[in-house]
Write a protein that holds these residues in place. Structure first.
Motif, PDB file in Angstrom:
ATOM      1  N   TYR A 169      28.637  56.109  53.432  1.00 28.35           N
ATOM      2  CA  TYR A 169      27.060  56.312  54.263  1.00 28.35           C
ATOM      3  C   TYR A 169      27.731  57.279  54.818  1.00 28.35           C
ATOM      4  N   ASP A 170      26.167  58.111  55.018  1.00 28.88           N
ATOM      5  CA  ASP A 170      26.739  59.656  55.726  1.00 28.88           C
ATOM      6  C   ASP A 170      26.155  59.141  57.021  1.00 28.88           C
TER       7      ASP A 170
ATOM      8  N   ASP B 156      17.093  64.293  62.341  1.00 26.88           N
ATOM      9  CA  ASP B 156      15.349  63.910  62.979  1.00 26.88           C
ATOM     10  C   ASP B 156      14.711  62.179  63.255  1.00 26.88           C
ATOM     11  N   MET B 157      14.700  61.444  62.480  1.00 32.24           N
ATOM     12  CA  MET B 157      14.394  60.106  62.452  1.00 32.24           C
ATOM     13  C   MET B 157      15.856  59.165  63.431  1.00 32.24           C
ATOM     14  N   GLY B 158      17.121  59.877  62.416  1.00 29.55           N
ATOM     15  CA  GLY B 158      18.397  59.253  63.274  1.00 29.55           C
ATOM     16  C   GLY B 158      18.341  57.909  61.910  1.00 29.55           C
ATOM     17  N   MET B 159      18.175  58.395  60.890  1.00 30.55           N
ATOM     18  CA  MET B 159      18.449  57.475  59.696  1.00 30.55           C
ATOM     19  C   MET B 159      19.735  57.682  58.765  1.00 30.55           C
ATOM     20  N   THR B 160      20.777  56.343  59.184  1.00 23.60           N
ATOM     21  CA  THR B 160      22.080  56.329  57.863  1.00 23.60           C
ATOM     22  C   THR B 160      21.772  56.446  56.076  1.00 23.60           C
ATOM     23  N   LEU B 161      22.240  57.192  55.685  1.00 17.92           N
ATOM     24  CA  LEU B 161      22.052  57.352  53.975  1.00 17.92           C
ATOM     25  C   LEU B 161      23.506  56.548  53.335  1.00 17.92           C
ATOM     26  N   ALA B 162      22.462  56.324  52.394  1.00 11.39           N
ATOM     27  CA  ALA B 162      24.253  55.211  51.085  1.00 11.39           C
ATOM     28  C   ALA B 162      23.383  55.707  49.995  1.00 11.39           C
ATOM     29  N   GLU B 163      24.130  56.537  49.758  1.00  9.51           N
ATOM     30  CA  GLU B 163      25.480  57.494  48.210  1.00  9.51           C
ATOM     31  C   GLU B 163      25.868  56.873  47.203  1.00  9.51           C
TER      32      GLU B 163
ATOM     33  N   PRO C 193      29.127  46.522  55.615  1.00  6.53           N
ATOM     34  CA  PRO C 193      29.234  47.135  56.620  1.00  6.53           C
ATOM     35  C   PRO C 193      30.144  48.787  56.126  1.00  6.53           C
ATOM     36  N   PRO C 194      30.192  49.439  57.077  1.00  2.00           N
ATOM     37  CA  PRO C 194      30.845  51.117  57.225  1.00  2.00           C
ATOM     38  C   PRO C 194      32.500  50.693  56.836  1.00  2.00           C
TER      39      PRO C 194
ATOM     40  N   PRO D  48      33.508  55.349  53.149  1.00  2.00           N
ATOM     41  CA  PRO D  48      33.070  55.000  52.165  1.00  2.00           C
ATOM     42  C   PRO D  48      32.713  53.239  51.854  1.00  2.00           C
ATOM     43  N   ILE D  49      32.601  53.059  50.995  1.00  2.00           N
ATOM     44  CA  ILE D  49      31.230  51.562  50.996  1.00  2.00           C
ATOM     45  C   ILE D  49      31.079  51.183  49.791  1.00  2.00           C
ATOM     46  N   ASN D  50      31.131  49.069  49.907  1.00  2.00           N
ATOM     47  CA  ASN D  50      31.263  49.060  48.869  1.00  2.00           C
ATOM     48  C   ASN D  50      30.063  47.100  48.711  1.00  2.00           C
TER      49      ASN D  50
END
Length: 301
Positions: free
Chosen positions: A98-99, A252-259, A283-284, A294-296
């Motif tokens: 996640y960012d 601006d939007m406050g959106m969490t990104l998953a990459e 969950p982060p 990191p995430i799975n």
């Protein structure tokens, strides 16, 4: 970018002190409804392996280094007991990740107008990944852009705009709505698995067009994730700027990104039975003041 950012901005929407942004849209009612999407109990893990064979070529980010601190070979303990431990050295954004909302900013402001200088050598004083510690779980939706185009993967620099997002959703018979965790497949993970070329993976990518931010805002999407490494197309649409989609979505939007997710197994299952929505649990890790984690994530169908 700034004009679009002003139109889609969520500053103040959840209060002047808010640090979570669009994950506020994942309400208890929406989580409970998403649980009803579990039909078979199949679990798909969307995280890539955290090892030396990952896509990071080194430099700013490298693949994880895992070392053993104990292996038990020289231990002589009562009853024959032996134990092993290990530790890891890695960027928090070395693999599937996640960012946080402190990851990028512009004009000296983070999301919700928090000062940009809140991010110091000590980490993120505001909008750190720990603020998402309640977890990110709810209705997940996969839009398989690569399958819709009939290709193994999209070309680097290829953009995905609002019209295509609508077309893919309609073709799959799925809607995208408030509080959803939207995942879109470009095939970029498949490219890496085929070529095993970290430099090729990181030198560019297909991804969202800047205009898609309005589409996400109109639908009140909570989180967006992809199998590429930066959500947006690289090279971008404006040669005079960098990561404009990041700046609008995060700042601006406050959106969490998953990459850097892996949708290959999930995409096959969705195509086989025509169900493209599922329960998403991702969950982060609660790294205090971290700008990423990191995430799975798991897709449960």
């Amino acid at each position: 970018m700034r004009e679009l950012g002003a139109r889609v901005r969520n500053w103040g929407r959840w209060g002047a002190d808010d640090e979570r942004g669009t994950t506020n849209l994942i309400t208890p009612e929406r989580v409970a409804a998403a649980a009803g999407l579990i039909r078979t109990g199949e679990i798909f893990d969307l995280g890539i392996p955290l090892d030396a064979d990952g896509p990071q070529p080194g430099g700013v980010r490298m693949n994880p280094i895992r070392l053993m601190s104990e292996n038990g070979q020289e231990q002589v303990l009562p009853g024959g007991f032996k134990w092993a431990d290990d530790f890891v050295f890695m960027p928090l954004q070395a693999g599937s990740q996640y960012d946080s909302l402190a990851h990028v900013h512009y004009d000296e402001k983070l999301y919700n107008g928090h000062p940009g200088d809140e991010v110091t050598i000590k980490g993120a004083g505001k909008c750190g990944i720990h603020t998402q510690g309640k977890g990110i779980a709810g209705r997940g939706v996969l839009l398989d852009i690569a399958r819709h185009r009939g290709v193994d993967w999209l070309e680097a620099g290829s953009t995905i705009g609002a019209d295509e997002l609508d077309a893919v959703a309609a073709a799959q018979g799925v809607d995208v709505g408030p509080g959803d965790i939207l995942l879109f497949r470009t095939g970029w993970r498949a490219k890496f698995l085929t070529e095993r070329d970290p430099h090729g993976f990181m030198s560019g990518e297909p991804g969202l067009a800047l205009s898609s931010a309005q589409w996400l805002r109109d639908r009140d999407v909570a989180v967006v994730g992809s199998d590429n490494w930066a959500i947006e197309a690289i090279p971008g649409e404006n040669p005079g700027a960098l990561f404009e989609v990041h700046m609008v979505l995060i700042r601006d939007m406050g959106m969490t990104l998953a990459e850097m997710l892996d949708f290959e197994e999930l995409a096959e299952a969705c195509a086989a039975d025509g169900h493209y929505d599922f329960f998403f649990a991702g969950p982060p890790l609660k790294f205090t003041r971290g700008v990423g984690s990191p995430i799975n994530p798991l897709a449960i169908r």
